[in-house]
Enzyme design. Structure first.
Site, PDB file in Angstrom:
ATOM      1  N   GLY A 128       2.604   3.726  -0.018  1.00  0.00           N
ATOM      2  CA  GLY A 128       1.682   4.994  -0.209  1.00  0.00           C
ATOM      3  C   GLY A 128      -0.078   4.830   0.569  1.00  0.00           C
ATOM      4  O   GLY A 128      -0.810   5.961   1.175  1.00  0.00           O
ATOM      5  N   GLY A 183       8.161   0.184  -0.746  1.00  0.00           N
ATOM      6  CA  GLY A 183       8.720  -0.992  -1.407  1.00  0.00           C
ATOM      7  C   GLY A 183      10.014  -1.013  -0.604  1.00  0.00           C
ATOM      8  O   GLY A 183      10.965  -2.018  -0.706  1.00  0.00           O
ATOM      9  N   ARG A 211       4.500  12.867   2.341  1.00  0.00           N
ATOM     10  CA  ARG A 211       5.517  12.660   2.094  1.00  0.00           C
ATOM     11  C   ARG A 211       6.837  14.234   2.432  1.00  0.00           C
ATOM     12  O   ARG A 211       7.559  14.506   3.091  1.00  0.00           O
ATOM     13  CB  ARG A 211       5.822  12.618   0.705  1.00  0.00           C
ATOM     14  CG  ARG A 211       4.986  10.581   0.648  1.00  0.00           C
ATOM     15  CD  ARG A 211       5.625  10.257  -0.421  1.00  0.00           C
ATOM     16  NE  ARG A 211       5.434   9.132  -0.138  1.00  0.00           N
ATOM     17  CZ  ARG A 211       4.869   7.674  -1.660  1.00  0.00           C
ATOM     18  NH1 ARG A 211       4.629   8.541  -2.806  1.00  0.00           N
ATOM     19  NH2 ARG A 211       5.114   6.499  -1.241  1.00  0.00           N
ATOM     20  N   LYS A 219      -1.774  -7.121  -6.649  1.00  0.00           N
ATOM     21  CA  LYS A 219      -1.634  -8.112  -7.314  1.00  0.00           C
ATOM     22  C   LYS A 219      -0.679  -8.976  -6.966  1.00  0.00           C
ATOM     23  O   LYS A 219      -0.080  -8.126  -5.545  1.00  0.00           O
ATOM     24  CB  LYS A 219      -0.768  -7.009  -8.798  1.00  0.00           C
ATOM     25  CG  LYS A 219      -1.621  -6.694  -9.933  1.00  0.00           C
ATOM     26  CD  LYS A 219      -0.283  -6.735 -11.034  1.00  0.00           C
ATOM     27  CE  LYS A 219      -1.348  -5.748 -11.972  1.00  0.00           C
ATOM     28  NZ  LYS A 219      -0.273  -5.436 -13.133  1.00  0.00           N
TER      29      LYS A 219
HETATM   30  P1  AMP Z   1      -0.315  -1.924  -5.097  1.00  0.00           P
HETATM   31  O1  AMP Z   1       0.138  -1.195  -6.343  1.00  0.00           O
HETATM   32  O2  AMP Z   1      -0.110  -3.805  -6.077  1.00  0.00           O
HETATM   33  O3  AMP Z   1      -0.036  -1.747  -3.623  1.00  0.00           O
HETATM   34  O4  AMP Z   1      -2.499  -1.996  -4.820  1.00  0.00           O
HETATM   35  C1  AMP Z   1      -3.376  -0.865  -4.676  1.00  0.00           C
HETATM   36  C2  AMP Z   1      -3.986  -0.713  -5.146  1.00  0.00           C
HETATM   37  O5  AMP Z   1      -4.747  -1.745  -5.265  1.00  0.00           O
HETATM   38  C3  AMP Z   1      -5.248   0.215  -4.962  1.00  0.00           C
HETATM   39  O6  AMP Z   1      -5.862   1.280  -5.713  1.00  0.00           O
HETATM   40  C4  AMP Z   1      -6.377  -0.646  -4.467  1.00  0.00           C
HETATM   41  O7  AMP Z   1      -7.438   0.292  -5.630  1.00  0.00           O
HETATM   42  C5  AMP Z   1      -6.269  -1.596  -6.405  1.00  0.00           C
HETATM   43  N1  AMP Z   1      -7.531  -2.387  -4.885  1.00  0.00           N
HETATM   44  C6  AMP Z   1      -7.320  -3.738  -4.143  1.00  0.00           C
HETATM   45  N2  AMP Z   1      -8.281  -4.005  -3.934  1.00  0.00           N
HETATM   46  C7  AMP Z   1      -8.805  -4.339  -5.272  1.00  0.00           C
HETATM   47  C8  AMP Z   1     -10.053  -5.051  -5.918  1.00  0.00           C
HETATM   48  N3  AMP Z   1     -10.254  -5.845  -5.247  1.00  0.00           N
HETATM   49  N4  AMP Z   1      -9.878  -4.906  -7.751  1.00  0.00           N
HETATM   50  C9  AMP Z   1      -8.898  -4.214  -7.664  1.00  0.00           C
HETATM   51  N5  AMP Z   1      -7.865  -3.435  -7.247  1.00  0.00           N
HETATM   52  C10 AMP Z   1      -8.205  -3.784  -5.575  1.00  0.00           C
END
Ligand code: AMP
Length: 417
Positions: free
Chosen positions: A375, A398, A35, A219
């Protein structure tokens, strides 16, 4: 509309909104400076043209309160080094930097402390829930305070440059409201914004098919809007990462201790319905690398994504899933990747994200246009040494997704009017 190339910066003070929300390790060292590098063309141009620079940014989510771990003071020297200047001055209170700004001379650089130490930056009332009858009044009051805050920031400079693509989808004091205090000839987009907006336009105006999107992360809930939107655009959609287990659970699967959103099971089924209706091939992980602890040193084994024993959790896509993802990406001509396929921050759980990154690089070698945003996906591409083998790395997560949805970003609208 004024452009950064047409503006005469000589002898002027420019306040530039950048996105220096860089990841730091526990010692405050920057772990990925994408960034900062992204903002350099704009910042260097202003200095080269004889202007003075006032740089403002947010870092993390301090929620309107001062928090040392989110202080931009930590990255002051790294910014000086990146800019190639001897010193970057630092204003420890972004809303009380009048004296520092006034004293700034041509060629000098002032970095303001984290804008989000003030709730006015985001403009959301603090300590009151939406359901509270007093919420609307509190919101109105905060919006008025946000205008005053933006006016103070505007008072430091002669012109405003918006170059924070990562936050351009937010109507914050520094990303949009501040533009009201400059006339059309004294506000403009920076080079990074121009480049990012053009990259999205390139993708949307002439989609080469097959078009695949890969959405990962923790999520479903935070990505449902874009997932539904993409289902109207793509030919294939890989859904991976933590959201895998919400889908598995929705079909009655056993997911052990895996991350899950129990209130989103219907949403997951709805996504499957919509994919079917739109003729989109939905690709999900048949197996997972499971762990007996949320730790890089946990014991691991492979299990079907819907048959994870109690005490275990899925932390990465399994070997079958990795093959399936790579096969889906192969041959695609437009590729969008946002969100990791596992807990890639742990070296033992980054294989799924690596398989995706490598398949994208290979498809790009064969002529596909690949756009990587957010990121975490960018960190993956850098971690696996694939940055030079993808077409475009966006600094936005986003913001990129909202731009792909076809929305006009508030940070762009504020300049274009
Ligand atoms: P987000 O902020 O929703 O884009 O999610 C990114 C984060 O999702 C990263 O820090 C990953 O470590 C986490 N992540 C990916 N797969 C999993 C999983 N199976 N269980 C828990 N966290 C996860």
């Amino acid at each position: 509309m004024m452009t950064i190339d047409n503006y005469k910066f000589a002898g002027k003070k420019a306040i530039v909104r950048v996105d220096f929300n860089v990841p730091l390790d526990e010692n405050g060292n920057i772990t990925d400076d994408t960034r900062i590098r992204g903002a350099l063309p704009t910042l260097k141009h202003i200095l080269d043209e004889g202007g003075a620079l006032i740089i403002m940014s947010h870092m993390g989510k301090p929620k309107g309160k001062v928090a040392a771990k989110y202080s931009l003071g930590q990255i002051k020297d790294a910014v000086a080094k990146a800019l190639g200047v001897a010193e970057v001055k630092f204003a420890p209170d972004c809303a009380k930097a009048q004296a520092e700004a006034a004293a700034l001379k041509a060629g000098e650089v002032l970095l303001l402390e984290n804008l989000r130490f003030y709730p006015e930056e985001e403009g959301k009332p603090v300590g009151i829930e939406k359901e509270d009858p007093a919420y609307e009044a509190a919101k109105k009051e905060m919006k008025a305070r946000q205008k005053d805050f933006a006016k103070v920031l505007a008072s430091y400079a002669d012109c405003y440059v918006m170059d924070a693509f990562g936050t351009a989808h937010r109507k914050h004091a520094s990303t949009a409201v501040i533009a009201d205090y400059f006339d059309a000839d004294n506000k403009m987009l920076g080079y990074l914004m121009e480049k990012e907006v053009k990259a999205v336009d390139n993708v949307l105006s002439d989609i080469k098919r097959p078009f695949i999107a890969i959405m990962g992360g923790s999520k479903v809930s935070s990505k449902i809007g874009i997932i539904e939107n993409l289902l109207g655009k793509v030919d294939k959609l890989i859904l991976c990462g933590g959201m895998t287990y919400t889908f598995a659970k929705a079909h009655g699967g056993e997911i052990g201790e895996s991350i899950v959103e129990m209130d989103k099971l219907d949403v997951a089924l709805g996504v499957e319905e919509l994919a079917k209706k739109n003729g989109v091939e939905l690709v999900m992980a048949p197996d997972a690398i499971i762990a007996d602890d949320f730790s890089n040193n946990a014991n691991t084994k492979v299990a079907p994504s819907n048959a994870i024993p109690a005490g275990w959790q899925g932390l990465d896509a399994g070997p079958e899933a990795q093959k399936k993802f790579a096969a889906a990406i192969k041959g695609c001509k437009t590729i969008l990747w946002n969100g990791p396929a596992g807990v890639f921050e742990f070296d033992n759980f980054c294989a799924g994200s690596r398989a995706i990154g490598e398949a994208i690089a290979e498809a790009t070698d064969n002529g596909a246009f690949s756009l990587i945003g957010g990121g975490d996906s960018v960190a993956c591409v850098n971690k696996f040494g694939l940055a030079d083998r993808v077409s475009y790395i966006s600094t936005g997560g986003g913001a990129l997704l909202e731009a792909i949805e076809g929305k006009v970003l508030p940070g762009v609208a504020a300049i274009k009017g």
